[in-house]
Scaffold this motif. Sequence first.
Motif, PDB file in Angstrom:
ATOM      1  N   ILE A 202      39.870  14.568  36.923  1.00 55.24           N
ATOM      2  CA  ILE A 202      38.530  15.143  37.031  1.00 55.24           C
ATOM      3  C   ILE A 202      38.687  16.586  37.495  1.00 55.24           C
ATOM      4  CG2 ILE A 202      38.296  14.005  39.293  1.00 55.24           C
ATOM      5  CD1 ILE A 202      35.412  15.220  37.067  1.00 55.24           C
ATOM      6  N   GLY A 203      38.204  17.508  36.687  1.00 61.19           N
ATOM      7  CA  GLY A 203      38.254  18.924  37.023  1.00 61.19           C
ATOM      8  C   GLY A 203      36.909  19.388  37.554  1.00 61.19           C
ATOM      9  N   ILE A 204      36.916  19.954  38.754  1.00 65.97           N
ATOM     10  CA  ILE A 204      35.697  20.492  39.359  1.00 65.97           C
ATOM     11  C   ILE A 204      35.876  22.003  39.483  1.00 65.97           C
ATOM     12  CG2 ILE A 204      34.159  20.434  41.352  1.00 65.97           C
ATOM     13  CD1 ILE A 204      35.125  17.597  41.909  1.00 65.97           C
ATOM     14  N   LYS A 205      34.896  22.751  39.027  1.00 66.48           N
ATOM     15  CA  LYS A 205      35.054  24.206  38.909  1.00 66.48           C
ATOM     16  C   LYS A 205      33.846  24.933  39.463  1.00 66.48           C
ATOM     17  CE  LYS A 205      35.320  27.853  35.373  1.00 66.48           C
ATOM     18  NZ  LYS A 205      35.353  28.162  33.935  1.00 66.48           N
ATOM     19  N   GLU A 206      34.103  26.080  40.046  1.00 62.91           N
ATOM     20  CA  GLU A 206      33.040  27.006  40.455  1.00 62.91           C
ATOM     21  C   GLU A 206      33.365  28.403  39.947  1.00 62.91           C
ATOM     22  OE1 GLU A 206      31.750  24.823  44.654  1.00 62.91           O
ATOM     23  OE2 GLU A 206      32.942  26.676  44.699  1.00 62.91           O
ATOM     24  N   LEU A 207      32.328  29.169  39.736  1.00 65.72           N
ATOM     25  CA  LEU A 207      32.453  30.585  39.389  1.00 65.72           C
ATOM     26  C   LEU A 207      31.922  31.396  40.567  1.00 65.72           C
ATOM     27  CD1 LEU A 207      33.394  32.076  36.780  1.00 65.72           C
ATOM     28  CD2 LEU A 207      30.977  32.275  36.166  1.00 65.72           C
ATOM     29  N   TRP A 208      32.709  32.350  41.029  1.00 62.54           N
ATOM     30  CA  TRP A 208      32.333  33.180  42.173  1.00 62.54           C
ATOM     31  C   TRP A 208      32.363  34.648  41.784  1.00 62.54           C
ATOM     32  CZ3 TRP A 208      32.232  32.041  47.771  1.00 62.54           C
ATOM     33  CH2 TRP A 208      32.238  30.663  48.055  1.00 62.54           C
ATOM     34  N   THR A 209      31.449  35.411  42.348  1.00 55.39           N
ATOM     35  CA  THR A 209      31.543  36.874  42.342  1.00 55.39           C
ATOM     36  C   THR A 209      32.093  37.287  43.694  1.00 55.39           C
ATOM     37  OG1 THR A 209      29.667  37.099  40.832  1.00 55.39           O
ATOM     38  CG2 THR A 209      30.288  39.033  42.107  1.00 55.39           C
ATOM     39  N   ILE A 210      33.184  38.051  43.689  1.00 52.94           N
ATOM     40  CA  ILE A 210      33.855  38.393  44.951  1.00 52.94           C
ATOM     41  C   ILE A 210      33.873  39.907  45.144  1.00 52.94           C
ATOM     42  CG2 ILE A 210      35.276  36.322  44.827  1.00 52.94           C
ATOM     43  CD1 ILE A 210      37.640  38.098  43.996  1.00 52.94           C
ATOM     44  N   PRO A 211      34.128  40.357  46.381  1.00 57.06           N
ATOM     45  CA  PRO A 211      34.180  41.803  46.624  1.00 57.06           C
ATOM     46  C   PRO A 211      35.235  42.487  45.749  1.00 57.06           C
ATOM     47  CG  PRO A 211      34.071  40.609  48.702  1.00 57.06           C
ATOM     48  CD  PRO A 211      34.257  39.578  47.630  1.00 57.06           C
ATOM     49  N   GLU A 212      34.910  43.685  45.307  1.00 56.07           N
ATOM     50  CA  GLU A 212      35.775  44.415  44.375  1.00 56.07           C
ATOM     51  C   GLU A 212      37.179  44.622  44.933  1.00 56.07           C
ATOM     52  OE1 GLU A 212      35.688  48.561  41.724  1.00 56.07           O
ATOM     53  OE2 GLU A 212      34.060  48.064  43.129  1.00 56.07           O
ATOM     54  N   ASP A 213      37.299  44.847  46.242  1.00 52.90           N
ATOM     55  CA  ASP A 213      38.620  45.123  46.815  1.00 52.90           C
ATOM     56  C   ASP A 213      39.501  43.882  46.904  1.00 52.90           C
ATOM     57  OD1 ASP A 213      37.088  43.913  48.776  1.00 52.90           O
ATOM     58  OD2 ASP A 213      37.878  45.131  50.409  1.00 52.90           O
ATOM     59  N   LYS A 214      38.915  42.705  46.645  1.00 52.99           N
ATOM     60  CA  LYS A 214      39.702  41.464  46.651  1.00 52.99           C
ATOM     61  C   LYS A 214      40.024  40.986  45.237  1.00 52.99           C
ATOM     62  CE  LYS A 214      37.814  39.792  51.033  1.00 52.99           C
ATOM     63  NZ  LYS A 214      37.154  38.666  51.748  1.00 52.99           N
ATOM     64  N   HIS A 215      39.477  41.664  44.261  1.00 52.92           N
ATOM     65  CA  HIS A 215      39.605  41.212  42.877  1.00 52.92           C
ATOM     66  C   HIS A 215      40.867  41.774  42.234  1.00 52.92           C
ATOM     67  CE1 HIS A 215      38.294  41.005  38.516  1.00 52.92           C
ATOM     68  NE2 HIS A 215      38.119  39.776  38.938  1.00 52.92           N
TER      69      HIS A 215
END
Length: 546
Positions: free
Chosen positions: A209-222
């Motif tokens: 079972i695959g559980i997934k989320e999509l996050w927007t993160i701070p630019e300096d961590k990307h």
Amino acid sequence: MEYDVVIVGAGPSGLAAACRIRQLSEETGKDISVCVVEKGSEVGAHILSGAVFEPRALNELFPDWKEKGAPLNTEVTGDEIFMFTNAEKAIKVPNALAPKTMHNHGNYIISLGNLCRWLAEQAENMGAEIYPGFAASDVLYNEEGQVAGIVTGDMGIAEDGSHKDSYMPGMELRAKYTLFSEGCRGHLGKRLIEKFNLDEGKNPQHYGIGIKELWTIPEDKHREGLVMHTMGWPLQESGVLGGSFLYHIENNQVAIGLITDLCYDNPHVSPFEEFQRYKTHPEVAKFLEGGERVSYGARAIAKGGLQSLPKMSFPGGLLIGCDAGTLNFAKIKGSHTAMKSGMLAAEVVHKAVTDGEKTGQELAEYKDAFESSWLYEELNAQRNFGPAQHKWGNFVGSAYAFVDLNLFGGKLPWTLQDTKPDYATMKPAAECKKIDYPKPDGKLSFDRLSSVFLSNTNHEEDQRCHLTLKDPDVPMKHNLPVYDEPAQRYCPAGVYEIVENEAGDKNFQINGQNCVHCKTCDIKDPTQNIVWVTPEGFGGPNYPNM
């Protein structure tokens, strides 16, 4: 309505098949009609994958995909693999020691839903008809017992069986050949496998079972293009196999998920809660802190590999993609293999229809086409990866995979078997350790209901429940006393609950409105009492970029 070919499911295998059939119609001048039905509200609405995408099949189908604007925007720039030893510590695995299937140079991090939307546009531009919102509810057979098409589900039937004002009967879509590409644990594919004994002599299919989320993160961590995989904690602490992914895509977003192997034996395990714990590890939290969760979803994956592949042909049709189980678990990739299976099916079906001699007969030549392809070569070389993980665990299993794949190229002269189905591994709750999962903090970890809200899941409330029970007494009379009713925990959407009334009586409650169509209940229920059938079309999740 009658067509030459009906395709059930607008995922990568079904859409690749539709595109290839229409290409062949243009190339040969022998035109055949194609109809694709999709239960989601739109193409891509129910598509969920990591996804690191290998473009091999796409290169064959559309060599000019870049010029055509295919949504492959983020090329992989780096691979990182970690062994999480506990909740705080991690060991980075040198790339030289990782199985070569985990090397992603030349691949892309994508939204598979968006790729399917693009494939649907190509298919329609070439003359295929695509109908989202129409769920295939049953298989049509002719007098000879051959598959002759499908029936779409009735719309507007109330929970009590009466017809509402919005009632619309289902349609018969008849075809010379029908391709079933419903994805993992397709409910019609499951029936066809049983009816035609397609899995005779095969290992049972295995699942995660695959559980997934999509996050927007701070630019300096990307770190756009970074692919990160982990194994170990928290699953290992709970005695569970599996692993995680964190992919840095465009627009300062990351796709993050956990795949829990459904062969686990402790009924107290909750894949959803394991995923929430995983996000709190420092190697993961350092990317997510200060970010915002924007989407959530879950889907089962078929990971049994070559030994679990059923016979894919039967009179009047074919099983393709994850409906058959073509995912390459050693790569954690199934989109390119699904597409190739659909393209092979298209070539066999187009020839059969245009020759006109074998309409409705079994396309035995599909087996030859499959076994002559790079798809078979790939699955055969990596056939022992999954069984090795089950037999020896993630760490030793991965070491075996390194020797098998990196040193011997998948040519070791034996094939490991994995003969125990996932639902049969469950032990009584009294024999297993209870797991104390922490409460969600609302920053990195969350509850089920707020998560389901982000999946945009919706079903018409006044309809018959699509989560059916063979015996309604089993949950309370057997599963609760023996297994502490594990459906409460393995479902990632809060569909199943044990509720207590004022008199102290307990009842098994099904919240069908929450269902994200992951199929875990159909797979993992220890008594195989839960049978997932399709709800009304348009129902379920609506994933925008998953």
